[in-house]
Design a protein around this motif. Structure first.
Motif, short mmCIF file in Angstrom:
data_model
loop_
_atom_site.label_atom_id
_atom_site.label_comp_id
_atom_site.label_asym_id
_atom_site.label_seq_id
_atom_site.Cartn_x
_atom_site.Cartn_y
_atom_site.Cartn_z
N ILE A 187 0.84 -1.20 0.00
CA ILE A 187 0.00 0.00 0.00
C ILE A 187 0.88 1.25 0.00
N ILE A 188 1.88 1.27 0.85
CA ILE A 188 2.79 2.43 0.92
C ILE A 188 3.53 2.59 -0.41
N LEU A 192 1.23 4.12 -2.96
CA LEU A 192 1.04 5.56 -2.75
C LEU A 192 2.25 6.36 -3.23
N ILE A 193 3.44 5.84 -2.99
CA ILE A 193 4.66 6.54 -3.41
C ILE A 193 4.75 6.57 -4.93
N ARG A 252 2.36 6.16 -7.17
CA ARG A 252 1.26 6.90 -7.78
C ARG A 252 1.55 8.39 -7.77
N ARG A 253 2.05 8.91 -6.67
CA ARG A 253 2.39 10.33 -6.58
C ARG A 253 3.53 10.68 -7.52
#
Length: 91
Positions: free
Chosen positions: A76-77, A80-81, A83-84
């Motif tokens: 998940i982390i 998120l990294i 995707r940004r």
């Protein structure tokens, strides 16, 4: 638990975590191994801190649950990294 057993636990836990999480997670088996080992470390730390269980034995269900849970958190982390990062590159 020995080093090789820890690697095998991490690899299998990451494969299971990738099957549980929806979406497309990239990476080959080496990236999966890294995610799994990091997940086992994170899951072991969280399990010890919150629940008093750890990743000590290869054949204990608590070890597997901690490793799989930690791998899900790491995925998940990582999602998120990345995707940004992808959004910033498109601008």
């Amino acid at each position: 638990m020995g080093f090789i057993a820890y690697l095998v636990l991490g690899l299998i836990a990451a494969v299971i975590a990738k099957m549980i999480l929806p979406g497309r997670q990239g990476g080959g088996w080496i990236a999966t191994l890294v995610v799994g080992v990091l997940g086992a470390i994170v899951g072991g730390w969280i399990g010890t801190t919150l629940f008093g269980v750890s990743v000590d034995s290869f054949f204990e269900i608590s070890s597997w649950l901690c490793a799989i849970g930690g791998s899900i958190i790491v995925l998940i982390i990582w999602g998120l990294i990345t995707r940004r990062k992808g959004v910033a590159e498109r601008r």
